[in-house]
Write an enzyme that holds these catalytic residues in place. Structure first.
Site, PDB file in Angstrom:
ATOM      1  N   ALA A 259       1.725   0.393  -4.438  1.00  0.00           N
ATOM      2  CA  ALA A 259       2.135  -1.006  -4.537  1.00  0.00           C
ATOM      3  C   ALA A 259       3.267  -1.411  -3.613  1.00  0.00           C
ATOM      4  O   ALA A 259       3.454  -2.601  -3.359  1.00  0.00           O
ATOM      5  CB  ALA A 259       2.522  -1.327  -5.980  1.00  0.00           C
ATOM      6  N   GLY A 260       4.087  -0.454  -3.134  1.00  0.00           N
ATOM      7  CA  GLY A 260       5.237  -0.848  -2.331  1.00  0.00           C
ATOM      8  C   GLY A 260       4.835  -1.449  -0.994  1.00  0.00           C
ATOM      9  O   GLY A 260       3.828  -1.027  -0.415  1.00  0.00           O
ATOM     10  N   PRO A 261       5.582  -2.442  -0.511  1.00  0.00           N
ATOM     11  CA  PRO A 261       6.815  -3.009  -1.075  1.00  0.00           C
ATOM     12  C   PRO A 261       6.623  -4.108  -2.100  1.00  0.00           C
ATOM     13  O   PRO A 261       7.597  -4.645  -2.609  1.00  0.00           O
ATOM     14  CB  PRO A 261       7.536  -3.540   0.161  1.00  0.00           C
ATOM     15  N   GLY A 262       5.369  -4.488  -2.402  1.00  0.00           N
ATOM     16  CA  GLY A 262       5.158  -5.364  -3.545  1.00  0.00           C
ATOM     17  C   GLY A 262       4.545  -6.715  -3.278  1.00  0.00           C
ATOM     18  O   GLY A 262       4.328  -7.486  -4.216  1.00  0.00           O
ATOM     19  N   GLY A 263       4.235  -7.040  -2.027  1.00  0.00           N
ATOM     20  CA  GLY A 263       3.664  -8.345  -1.741  1.00  0.00           C
ATOM     21  C   GLY A 263       2.322  -8.572  -2.409  1.00  0.00           C
ATOM     22  O   GLY A 263       2.100  -9.607  -3.067  1.00  0.00           O
ATOM     23  N   LYS A 264       1.412  -7.623  -2.268  1.00  0.00           N
ATOM     24  CA  LYS A 264       0.096  -7.770  -2.889  1.00  0.00           C
ATOM     25  C   LYS A 264       0.208  -7.652  -4.412  1.00  0.00           C
ATOM     26  O   LYS A 264      -0.537  -8.307  -5.149  1.00  0.00           O
ATOM     27  CB  LYS A 264      -0.869  -6.722  -2.343  1.00  0.00           C
ATOM     28  N   GLU A 283       3.922   3.222  -7.522  1.00  0.00           N
ATOM     29  CA  GLU A 283       4.487   3.513  -6.204  1.00  0.00           C
ATOM     30  C   GLU A 283       5.096   4.904  -6.225  1.00  0.00           C
ATOM     31  O   GLU A 283       5.769   5.283  -7.184  1.00  0.00           O
ATOM     32  CB  GLU A 283       5.539   2.469  -5.827  1.00  0.00           C
ATOM     33  N   ASP A 327      -4.274   0.000  -1.346  1.00  0.00           N
ATOM     34  CA  ASP A 327      -3.750  -0.365  -0.026  1.00  0.00           C
ATOM     35  C   ASP A 327      -3.180   0.927   0.549  1.00  0.00           C
ATOM     36  O   ASP A 327      -2.019   1.250   0.371  1.00  0.00           O
ATOM     37  CB  ASP A 327      -2.682  -1.447  -0.185  1.00  0.00           C
ATOM     38  N   CYS A 380      -4.034  -1.590   6.754  1.00  0.00           N
ATOM     39  CA  CYS A 380      -3.554  -2.468   7.822  1.00  0.00           C
ATOM     40  C   CYS A 380      -3.772  -1.753   9.144  1.00  0.00           C
ATOM     41  O   CYS A 380      -2.848  -1.489   9.907  1.00  0.00           O
ATOM     42  CB  CYS A 380      -2.078  -2.822   7.626  1.00  0.00           C
TER      43      CYS A 380
END
Length: 457
Positions: A259-264, A283, A327, A380
């Site tokens: 999950a880091g850094p947390g945007g999604k 995370e 991710d 990404c």
């Protein structure tokens, strides 16, 4: 002291931190700008100098080597940073040469000011277009392309392969050019907390995207209080592909594996709250988990954030999550516009560790997915080795796993035409979509077969 000197000093400090501490410029630069109390004009200059120098470092090193008559690796790293800053000002900005040279040389150690001054003054006497011609001498093929576009050859190879896999093999020049254009800052209006038209002008491809105004986005009230966040539109679509692929059933359990850094996680948490689902965010690294907690603090109820190895969910929570976002850690070759240092920091050898890790994480996510649930595998990066190849290998290992037509799913979500592509995955592109080069593949487990799936080594 020249009024612009603080901006140059901040840029030099960030370049040093990127070099020595593996810092991320996009995270460190805003903090350094605030600490230095830079004016808006100086903040803009520091930003241009930092990102422009990192982005075109390869090209600038070629120019420096021609003048200094030594390899960049043979120059003291601190002095090399100063030279790169100076070259960027001389060949890529309208800053007067006397300021670009004099104010930049003052950043060099005293023992090297004469050397730095001589190199930069020599560079200033030649037109930038002439430097391009000199760089090209003796080079051809990808070596020339690497020097001209400031991409390592292996990155060019990887991007070409990714384009070919998506049926866009003739678009390499456009992609390399797009990597060197500073991206517009986009915001996401978190659903249920704020509407996009309350924040600003609508974005280009995500239904929740807002174009950030100029200056520091934290000055936007909705960003300041957490109802909107800075987030690339490609990242927004990656989260929305999972949350909006089908209607949410109240009581669903969702998992963000990395999950880091947390945007999604913030966007998924907002979507989950609207549909009556719950999100668990995991995370591995405690510092990054803290960032996730900060990102989701505005949500009510807040998703639970836990720390640990994501592969544990294969045994601790088998078959229990209705939707999972993976991710996956990757080379980051899809975000070279906003993280230009990644092109110099990464190497093809990173894939030796990343690809097996991606496979193990994907196996764990598949094991934790409820039958009929949805799993989004996201990177990404457009590199086939960590995108399509990872998915294909997982499909071969897991007879019950099926790839969904992700392009069709996102086409129903996006506010602009995605254009053609190859296969069930969706590959976004900076030059086509104005986003980071996000790879998104939705997967589902149709049934639990009798044969035990193979596990990635």
């Amino acid at each position: 002291m020249n009024a612009a000197a603080p901006a140059r000093r901040v840029a030099a400090e960030v370049l040093a931190a990127v070099r020595d501490d593996d810092a991320y410029a996009n995270l460190l630069l805003p903090a350094r700008i605030r600490q230095a109390h830079l004016s808006p004009a100086d903040a803009a200059l520091a930003t241009e100098l930092t990102y422009g120098t990192l982005r075109m470092q390869g090209r600038y090193d070629s120019i420096i080597e021609l003048v200094a008559q030594r390899s960049a690796a043979a120059i003291d790293p601190v002095v090399l940073d100063v030279l790169r800053l100076g070259v960027h000002q001389l060949v890529a900005t309208r800053i007067p040469p006397h300021a670009a040279v004099g104010d930049t040389v003052s950043l060099a150690p005293k023992r090297a000011t004469g050397f730095a001054n001589g190199v930069l003054r020599a560079i200033s006497r030649i037109d930038p277009a002439e430097w391009d011609a000199r760089i090209a001498e003796g080079r051809s093929g990808d070596d020339l392309l690497a020097a001209e576009t400031s991409h390592p050859v292996w990155v060019i190879d990887a991007l070409r392969a990714g384009l070919a896999a998506d049926g866009r093999v003739d678009e390499l020049d456009d992609l390399l050019a797009a990597d060197n254009i500073p991206p517009a800052v986009s915001l996401v209006a978190l659903p249920g907390l704020v509407e996009w038209d309350e924040v600003g002008e609508r974005g280009s491809i995500s239904p929740l995207a807002v174009r950030a105004p100029g200056g520091d986005p934290s000055g936007v009230p909705a960003v300041h209080d957490g109802r909107a966040r800075v987030q690339d539109e490609g990242s927004q679509l990656a989260a929305l592909a999972l949350s909006r692929a089908r209607p949410i059933v109240a009581g669903e359990r969702w998992l963000d594996l990395c999950a880091g850094p947390g945007g999604k996680a913030a966007l998924l948490g907002a979507e989950a709250n609207l549909g009556g689902a719950t999100l668990l965010a995991n995370e591995l690294i405690p510092v990054r988990a803290k960032l996730v907690r900060t990102a989701v603090r505005v949500l009510s109820p807040r998703p639970e954030v836990v720390v640990g190895d994501a592969t544990r969910f294969a045994s601790s929570d088998p078959g229990t999550f209705d939707r999972i976002l993976l991710d996956a850690p990757c080379t980051g070759l899809g975000a070279l516009r906003r993280r230009p240092e990644a092109r110099w920091r990464k190497s093809p050898h990173d894939l030796d560790d990343l690809v097996p890790l991606q496979a193990r994480l994907l196996d764990a996510a598949i094991a934790a997915l409820a039958p009929g649930g949805l799993l989004a595998y996201v990177t990404c990066s457009p590199h086939p080795a960590e995108t399509r190849d990872v998915v294909a290998a997982a499909l071969a290992r897991h007879p019950s796993l099926r790839a969904l037509d992700t392009r069709a799913v996102v086409a129903d979500i996006a506010t602009a035409d995605l254009g053609p592509g190859v296969g069930p995955a969706l590959q976004l592109w900076p030059h086509r979509h104005g986003t980071d080069a996000m790879f998104i593949q939705l997967l589902t487990v149709d049934f639990l077969g009798d044969a035990a799936p193979k596990v990635a080594p």
